[in-house]
Scaffold this motif. Structure first.
Motif, mmCIF file in Angstrom:
data_model
loop_
_atom_site.group_PDB
_atom_site.id
_atom_site.type_symbol
_atom_site.label_atom_id
_atom_site.label_comp_id
_atom_site.label_asym_id
_atom_site.label_seq_id
_atom_site.Cartn_x
_atom_site.Cartn_y
_atom_site.Cartn_z
ATOM 1 N N ASN A 55 29.215 43.584 39.048
ATOM 2 C CA ASN A 55 28.764 44.657 39.418
ATOM 3 C C ASN A 55 28.982 45.587 39.617
ATOM 4 O OD1 ASN A 55 31.488 46.897 37.170
ATOM 5 N ND2 ASN A 55 29.132 47.356 36.717
ATOM 6 N N GLU A 56 27.374 45.882 39.586
ATOM 7 C CA GLU A 56 26.239 46.329 40.512
ATOM 8 C C GLU A 56 26.586 46.496 42.243
ATOM 9 O OE1 GLU A 56 22.715 45.326 39.115
ATOM 10 O OE2 GLU A 56 22.808 46.334 36.930
ATOM 11 N N LYS A 57 27.089 45.459 42.017
ATOM 12 C CA LYS A 57 27.493 45.206 43.962
ATOM 13 C C LYS A 57 28.427 45.406 44.286
ATOM 14 C CE LYS A 57 23.251 41.443 44.587
ATOM 15 N NZ LYS A 57 23.264 40.414 45.235
ATOM 16 N N MET A 58 29.316 45.770 43.662
ATOM 17 C CA MET A 58 30.643 46.167 43.795
ATOM 18 C C MET A 58 30.280 47.346 43.271
ATOM 19 S SD MET A 58 33.211 42.870 42.505
ATOM 20 C CE MET A 58 34.529 44.334 42.583
ATOM 21 N N MET A 59 30.290 48.414 42.226
ATOM 22 C CA MET A 59 29.703 49.441 42.593
ATOM 23 C C MET A 59 29.063 50.263 43.761
ATOM 24 S SD MET A 59 31.577 50.969 40.545
ATOM 25 C CE MET A 59 32.133 50.340 38.844
ATOM 26 N N ALA A 60 28.391 49.937 44.337
ATOM 27 C CA ALA A 60 26.494 49.840 45.174
ATOM 28 C C ALA A 60 27.900 49.813 46.835
ATOM 29 C CB ALA A 60 25.757 49.634 45.103
ATOM 30 N N HIS A 77 32.598 41.032 44.700
ATOM 31 C CA HIS A 77 33.891 40.959 44.083
ATOM 32 C C HIS A 77 33.976 38.896 44.025
ATOM 33 C CE1 HIS A 77 37.568 39.028 42.789
ATOM 34 N NE2 HIS A 77 37.294 40.080 42.054
ATOM 35 N N HIS A 78 33.664 38.015 45.418
ATOM 36 C CA HIS A 78 33.872 36.663 45.720
ATOM 37 C C HIS A 78 32.725 36.393 45.824
ATOM 38 C CE1 HIS A 78 38.208 37.123 46.522
ATOM 39 N NE2 HIS A 78 38.128 36.754 48.122
ATOM 40 N N GLN A 79 31.522 36.397 46.277
ATOM 41 C CA GLN A 79 30.543 35.989 45.538
ATOM 42 C C GLN A 79 29.991 36.151 43.978
ATOM 43 O OE1 GLN A 79 28.012 38.800 48.165
ATOM 44 N NE2 GLN A 79 28.205 37.425 49.997
ATOM 45 N N GLY A 80 30.306 36.945 43.197
ATOM 46 C CA GLY A 80 29.997 36.574 41.918
ATOM 47 C C GLY A 80 30.911 35.966 41.610
ATOM 48 N N GLU A 138 37.760 48.464 34.296
ATOM 49 C CA GLU A 138 38.463 47.552 33.967
ATOM 50 C C GLU A 138 37.982 46.318 34.172
ATOM 51 O OE1 GLU A 138 43.406 47.445 32.848
ATOM 52 O OE2 GLU A 138 42.585 48.277 34.476
ATOM 53 N N MET A 139 38.056 45.780 35.055
ATOM 54 C CA MET A 139 37.965 44.365 35.403
ATOM 55 C C MET A 139 36.698 43.334 34.773
ATOM 56 S SD MET A 139 37.151 42.003 38.810
ATOM 57 C CE MET A 139 35.415 42.832 38.952
ATOM 58 N N HIS A 140 35.384 44.934 34.789
ATOM 59 C CA HIS A 140 33.793 44.271 34.408
ATOM 60 C C HIS A 140 34.071 44.751 32.867
ATOM 61 C CE1 HIS A 140 29.701 43.811 33.561
ATOM 62 N NE2 HIS A 140 29.949 45.144 33.405
ATOM 63 N N GLU A 141 34.729 45.228 32.455
ATOM 64 C CA GLU A 141 35.062 45.614 30.748
ATOM 65 C C GLU A 141 35.441 44.344 29.970
ATOM 66 O OE1 GLU A 141 36.415 49.247 30.075
ATOM 67 O OE2 GLU A 141 34.604 50.961 30.246
ATOM 68 N N GLY A 165 41.651 41.271 38.057
ATOM 69 C CA GLY A 165 41.026 42.504 38.988
ATOM 70 C C GLY A 165 41.368 42.342 41.080
ATOM 71 N N ALA A 166 40.769 41.222 41.042
ATOM 72 C CA ALA A 166 41.533 41.592 42.256
ATOM 73 C C ALA A 166 42.818 42.285 43.007
ATOM 74 C CB ALA A 166 41.187 40.324 43.310
ATOM 75 N N VAL A 167 43.944 41.524 41.922
ATOM 76 C CA VAL A 167 44.685 41.879 42.509
ATOM 77 C C VAL A 167 44.842 43.372 42.109
ATOM 78 C CG1 VAL A 167 47.429 41.775 41.243
ATOM 79 C CG2 VAL A 167 45.876 40.112 41.513
ATOM 80 N N ALA A 168 44.620 43.896 40.876
ATOM 81 C CA ALA A 168 44.299 45.345 40.830
ATOM 82 C C ALA A 168 43.901 45.652 41.960
ATOM 83 C CB ALA A 168 43.522 45.238 39.544
ATOM 84 N N MET A 169 42.421 45.593 42.298
ATOM 85 C CA MET A 169 42.375 46.876 43.628
ATOM 86 C C MET A 169 42.965 46.366 45.244
ATOM 87 S SD MET A 169 38.260 45.195 42.746
ATOM 88 C CE MET A 169 37.682 45.375 44.473
#
Length: 278
Positions: A55-60, A77-80, A138-141, A165-169
């Motif tokens: 989540n931190e890396k996606m936000m950054a 997202h994929h690496q996570g 939303e995905m993270h929560e 989450g990937a679909v929503a993004m």
């Protein structure tokens, strides 16, 4: 004598203070056990650290435009997901969940390679990066809240939210004008994650990994990599040129009839032939 008494009193006072302090319970934290002070580890959820880091890396992650932001955030997202799958494989998963984790690693790695080829360089665009924030939050929560009866079920429930989450993004990217080769990749990533989400739902419903794949249309890594996005397929469809027409059989408009035998030959009787008269 007075000096001895004062020293004894001082020692007694110190022991009393120490004794009072030793009766206090150690401060409890979410990571300590109330009985023995040992760290508490949720055996059914060893994924929290990987989820937080993802989540931190996606936000950054920030790209140069709306499409590049999707690409850079989807890489994290994929690496996570790869890290979470690797954690799952260390937890003695069920055979079906082991298949799911191994297939997930291979598919995410293949998609990563395709996305990296489309990355851009330039000044970061923070405004379009914000478009993805609601979907990521939303995905993270939902991932952090997802839990199961055992570690394998917990993993499946978390990956279900991960795929959603990937679909929503991807929907955010498609709504905001991503075009060209990147749009084709966004559509492909969206379609595969939608199928994978349906596969996980089927597994949670009691189907085996192979049954769930067949029911959802999810594909193994090699097939998913080889299959292109619908738009790409349409553009790349080979155009067939008509070949040379096969020669048609020619027929004479008035074919000549088979010649009839001469009248004299037809009327000649056998005995006349023997006599040489015809």
């Amino acid at each position: 004598m007075k000096k001895l008494l004062s020293t004894t009193a001082a020692v007694a006072l110190a022991l009393a203070v120490a004794s009072c302090g030793s009766t206090e319970e150690p401060a409890q934290t979410p990571e300590t056990n109330a009985t023995d002070g040992m760290a508490v580890v949720d055996a059914n959820n060893p994924f929290s650290a990987a989820e937080m880091q993802m989540n931190e890396k996606m936000m950054a992650a920030t790209g140069t435009d709306v499409g590049d932001n999707w690409a850079k955030k989807m890489i994290e997202h994929h690496q996570g997901a790869i890290v979470m799958s690797q954690v799952m494989l260390e937890q003695n998963p069920t055979p079906d969940v082991e298949k799911m984790a191994r297939m997930g690693i291979a598919k995410q790695q293949a998609d990563l390679e395709a996305i990296r080829k489309l990355l851009k360089t330039g000044a970061p665009d923070n405004e379009t990066a914000k478009l993805y924030q609601p979907a990521m939050v939303e995905m993270h929560e939902k991932m952090m809240a997802a839990k199961g009866a055992d570690v394998s079920e917990t993993f499946m429930r978390k990956m279900l939210e991960h795929h959603r989450g990937a679909v929503a993004m991807s929907d955010v990217a498609l709504r905001n004008g991503v075009s060209g080769a990147l749009r084709q990749q966004v559509q492909k990533t969206r379609d595969e994650n939608q199928k994978d989400a349906a596969m996980v739902e089927a597994m949670l419903g009691g189907q085996s990994h192979d049954e769930a794949m067949a029911a959802s249309g999810a594909k193994p890594p090699a097939a998913a990599t080889a299959e292109r996005a619908p738009a790409e397929k349409a553009e790349a469809a080979p155009r067939t040129r008509p070949g040379p027409a096969a020669p048609k059989a020619t027929r004479s408009p008035n074919p000549a009839p088979t010649p009839a035998p001469p009248a004299s030959e037809a009327a000649c009787l056998p005995e006349h032939k023997e006599a040489g008269h015809c």
